[in-house]
Enzyme design. Sequence first.
Site, PDB file in Angstrom:
ATOM      1  N   GLY A 135     -43.858  19.009 -31.814  1.00 46.21           N
ATOM      2  CA  GLY A 135     -43.956  19.721 -30.530  1.00 46.21           C
ATOM      3  C   GLY A 135     -43.524  18.864 -29.361  1.00 46.21           C
ATOM      4  O   GLY A 135     -42.958  19.356 -28.372  1.00 46.21           O
TER       5      GLY A 135
ATOM      6  N   GLU B 260     -12.300  19.153 -24.996  1.00 42.95           N
ATOM      7  CA  GLU B 260     -11.196  18.264 -25.401  1.00 42.95           C
ATOM      8  C   GLU B 260     -10.703  18.585 -26.818  1.00 42.95           C
ATOM      9  O   GLU B 260     -10.469  17.697 -27.641  1.00 42.95           O
ATOM     10  CB  GLU B 260     -11.579  16.795 -25.200  1.00 42.95           C
ATOM     11  CG  GLU B 260     -11.870  16.540 -23.721  1.00 42.95           C
ATOM     12  CD  GLU B 260     -11.827  15.102 -23.290  1.00 42.95           C
ATOM     13  OE1 GLU B 260     -11.122  14.298 -23.902  1.00 42.95           O
ATOM     14  OE2 GLU B 260     -12.511  14.790 -22.294  1.00 42.95           O
TER      15      GLU B 260
ATOM     16  N   THR C  66     -11.562  22.026 -29.431  1.00 42.80           N
ATOM     17  CA  THR C  66     -12.764  22.431 -30.177  1.00 42.80           C
ATOM     18  C   THR C  66     -12.703  21.822 -31.594  1.00 42.80           C
ATOM     19  O   THR C  66     -11.631  21.440 -32.070  1.00 42.80           O
ATOM     20  CB  THR C  66     -12.845  23.968 -30.306  1.00 42.80           C
ATOM     21  OG1 THR C  66     -11.714  24.418 -31.084  1.00 42.80           O
ATOM     22  CG2 THR C  66     -12.841  24.653 -28.952  1.00 42.80           C
TER      23      THR C  66
HETATM   24  C1  LIG Z   1     -18.711  21.315 -19.543  1.00 41.92           C
HETATM   25  C2  LIG Z   1     -17.244  21.587 -19.723  1.00 41.92           C
HETATM   26  C3  LIG Z   1     -16.320  20.706 -19.182  1.00 41.92           C
HETATM   27  C4  LIG Z   1     -14.962  20.965 -19.293  1.00 41.92           C
HETATM   28  N1  LIG Z   1     -14.055  20.137 -18.642  1.00 41.92           N
HETATM   29  C5  LIG Z   1     -12.741  20.478 -18.634  1.00 41.92           C
HETATM   30  C6  LIG Z   1     -11.812  19.737 -17.830  1.00 41.92           C
HETATM   31  O1  LIG Z   1     -12.160  18.774 -17.141  1.00 41.92           O
HETATM   32  N2  LIG Z   1     -10.511  20.134 -17.830  1.00 41.92           N
HETATM   33  C7  LIG Z   1     -10.072  21.194 -18.571  1.00 41.92           C
HETATM   34  O2  LIG Z   1      -8.888  21.509 -18.519  1.00 41.92           O
HETATM   35  N3  LIG Z   1     -10.931  21.911 -19.348  1.00 41.92           N
HETATM   36  C8  LIG Z   1     -12.251  21.578 -19.378  1.00 41.92           C
HETATM   37  N4  LIG Z   1     -13.133  22.310 -20.140  1.00 41.92           N
HETATM   38  C9  LIG Z   1     -12.635  23.403 -20.965  1.00 41.92           C
HETATM   39  C10 LIG Z   1     -12.743  23.140 -22.458  1.00 41.92           C
HETATM   40  O3  LIG Z   1     -11.826  22.166 -22.858  1.00 41.92           O
HETATM   41  C11 LIG Z   1     -12.560  24.507 -23.161  1.00 41.92           C
HETATM   42  O4  LIG Z   1     -13.725  25.254 -22.913  1.00 41.92           O
HETATM   43  C12 LIG Z   1     -12.306  24.352 -24.627  1.00 41.92           C
HETATM   44  O5  LIG Z   1     -11.054  23.772 -24.851  1.00 41.92           O
HETATM   45  C13 LIG Z   1     -12.361  25.707 -25.342  1.00 41.92           C
HETATM   46  O6  LIG Z   1     -11.574  26.653 -24.670  1.00 41.92           O
HETATM   47  P1  LIG Z   1     -12.171  28.078 -24.308  1.00 41.92           P
HETATM   48  O7  LIG Z   1     -13.517  27.850 -23.717  1.00 41.92           O
HETATM   49  O8  LIG Z   1     -11.177  28.818 -23.495  1.00 41.92           O
HETATM   50  O9  LIG Z   1     -12.354  28.776 -25.706  1.00 41.92           O
HETATM   51  P2  LIG Z   1     -11.223  29.575 -26.534  1.00 41.92           P
HETATM   52  O10 LIG Z   1      -9.953  28.820 -26.481  1.00 41.92           O
HETATM   53  O11 LIG Z   1     -11.226  30.986 -26.065  1.00 41.92           O
HETATM   54  O12 LIG Z   1     -11.837  29.509 -27.987  1.00 41.92           O
HETATM   55  C14 LIG Z   1     -12.986  30.264 -28.375  1.00 41.92           C
HETATM   56  C15 LIG Z   1     -13.295  29.956 -29.817  1.00 41.92           C
HETATM   57  O13 LIG Z   1     -12.181  30.350 -30.625  1.00 41.92           O
HETATM   58  C16 LIG Z   1     -11.819  29.277 -31.474  1.00 41.92           C
HETATM   59  N5  LIG Z   1     -10.376  29.290 -31.781  1.00 41.92           N
HETATM   60  C17 LIG Z   1      -9.342  29.388 -30.920  1.00 41.92           C
HETATM   61  N6  LIG Z   1      -8.171  29.286 -31.587  1.00 41.92           N
HETATM   62  C18 LIG Z   1      -8.475  29.123 -32.907  1.00 41.92           C
HETATM   63  C19 LIG Z   1      -7.721  28.944 -34.100  1.00 41.92           C
HETATM   64  N7  LIG Z   1      -6.396  28.872 -34.078  1.00 41.92           N
HETATM   65  N8  LIG Z   1      -8.399  28.803 -35.276  1.00 41.92           N
HETATM   66  C20 LIG Z   1      -9.752  28.849 -35.297  1.00 41.92           C
HETATM   67  N9  LIG Z   1     -10.519  29.012 -34.207  1.00 41.92           N
HETATM   68  C21 LIG Z   1      -9.887  29.119 -33.019  1.00 41.92           C
HETATM   69  C22 LIG Z   1     -12.193  28.027 -30.696  1.00 41.92           C
HETATM   70  O14 LIG Z   1     -12.307  26.888 -31.538  1.00 41.92           O
HETATM   71  C23 LIG Z   1     -13.512  28.471 -30.094  1.00 41.92           C
HETATM   72  O15 LIG Z   1     -14.540  28.284 -31.038  1.00 41.92           O
HETATM   73  C24 LIG Z   1     -14.497  22.081 -20.028  1.00 41.92           C
HETATM   74  C25 LIG Z   1     -15.440  22.959 -20.599  1.00 41.92           C
HETATM   75  C26 LIG Z   1     -16.783  22.743 -20.427  1.00 41.92           C
HETATM   76  C27 LIG Z   1     -17.747  23.756 -20.974  1.00 41.92           C
END
Ligand SMILES: Cc1cc2nc3c(=O)[nH]c(=O)nc-3n(C[C@H](O)[C@H](O)[C@H](O)COP(=O)(O)OP(=O)(O)OC[C@H]3O[C@@H](n4cnc5c(N)ncnc54)[C@H](O)[C@@H]3O)c2cc1C
Length: 409
Positions: free
Chosen positions: A358, A388, A390
């Site tokens: 807890g 950076e 996923t």
């Molecule tokens: C706290 C935070 C800080 C950040 N800082 C920055 C920053 O400084 N600069 C910047 O540019 N961005 C930044 N980001 C953005 C971050 O890099 C993105 O959120 C991340 O790359 C995922 O992109 P998305 O959120 O658009 O998800 P999407 O691209 O929409 O993806 C959604 C899901 O689909 C999956 N997916 C997509 N394509 C495929 C595939 N071909 N095969 C299997 N699965 C797939 C992904 O893995 C994910 O699980 C930040 C995000 C957060 C939350």
Amino acid sequence: MTLRNGPARCADRVYHDLLTPPDALAVRREVRDFAERALAPIARELAQGEESVALFPRALFREMAGAGLFAIPFRAADQGRGLAHRVSATAVTIEELAYFSNSVAAIYDVHCILAGRTLERGSEAIRREYLAPVIAGTKIGAFATTEPLASTDLSPKALKTRAVRQGERWIVNGRKRFITNAPVADFVVCLAGTEAGPTELVIDLKAPGVSVGPPDRKLGNRAQLTADIVLENVAVPAENVIGAPGEGLRVALATLTYGRIGIAATGVGMAQSAFDQAMAHLGSREAFGRKIGAFQHWQFKMAERATQLENARNLTLKAARRMDDGVEFPEPEAAMAKSYATELAVDMARDAIQALGGYGFMRSLGADGTPYDVEAIYRDAKIAEIYEGTNEIQRLIIARTLFGKELTG
Ligand SMILES: Cc1cc2nc3c(=O)[nH]c(=O)nc-3n(C[C@H](O)[C@H](O)[C@H](O)COP(=O)(O)OP(=O)(O)OC[C@H]3O[C@@H](n4cnc5c(N)ncnc54)[C@H](O)[C@@H]3O)c2cc1C
């Protein structure tokens, strides 16, 4: 029992730092001293606060600059430290910061690696105007690829931010999303589509037509401020291009490869921190007349996690060493390190909460105000599996090296 007062550093007992080159090892000791002195006392406040410009650790940022921490990743010619193993040294710096605060590690990663190392590829004028202040800490950097409809997919078709050349300037329009440091940054290195293809431009955030939205409110990493950056007919000097027009995606992907070694290092730092707190509890809390650590379930669980920590740190250092050796895309190690270490951080934080029972679920105890910190690591660690690149994309990169691009696409 709170981390900020320091449980034993288990890594010191079980990890033999053979793979860290001597210059990076010296940096590890230096940054650990710095983090214990300057970061640990404020780490809890950063983890428990609400996103606002006031939460950004400005005094600490200045102190990091003063201590020369922003010079670690850079060449001597740019007023950096000129270390022989600067990627390894940067990775251990980030690990030591993440041990106390993943927000601070992420601020460092974006400022120095994503923004700073991109600027390193810029002209002498860009390096003078932007990189020198990054290293001195007099300007705060941001890096933007993500948009509302583009992030994992950064193809020219998905990218909506556009830069159009008009004489000696670019006119930029678009919206960037989730941009780390945006609410406090002075400039952003921004990926925009041009006639020649995606292009990296350095944009002053004080320029007319730029607006930054309010900070996003997040699960964790509260002091790592993110926000939208909106660009409306922003005029950017023609010379603010990094590399040549059309080379932006390659530049961004190279930077993000380095960045993912940094994010792997944050995973190692957070996992170690959660591990140390779990060990301290298992060695002191009793049940059924014995220390909980006397139960074999926990011995085996921690033995398994210690093995994974060893693997995560070694994999991260291996990717860093390959980049230190001049490999621009040290794959599959960078992708393996990023996905493995960040998943370990989430798993280890969840185990640490379980080990504390807890108390692991508490932010602080109502009865006497005792603070607890593992829940914050659980909240902070999750984002490392996402940003950076996923972890699904890391697997795609690894699979590509196995099957070849012809098969995986
Ligand atoms: C706290 C935070 C800080 C950040 N800082 C920055 C920053 O400084 N600069 C910047 O540019 N961005 C930044 N980001 C953005 C971050 O890099 C993105 O959120 C991340 O790359 C995922 O992109 P998305 O959120 O658009 O998800 P999407 O691209 O929409 O993806 C959604 C899901 O689909 C999956 N997916 C997509 N394509 C495929 C595939 N071909 N095969 C299997 N699965 C797939 C992904 O893995 C994910 O699980 C930040 C995000 C957060 C939350």
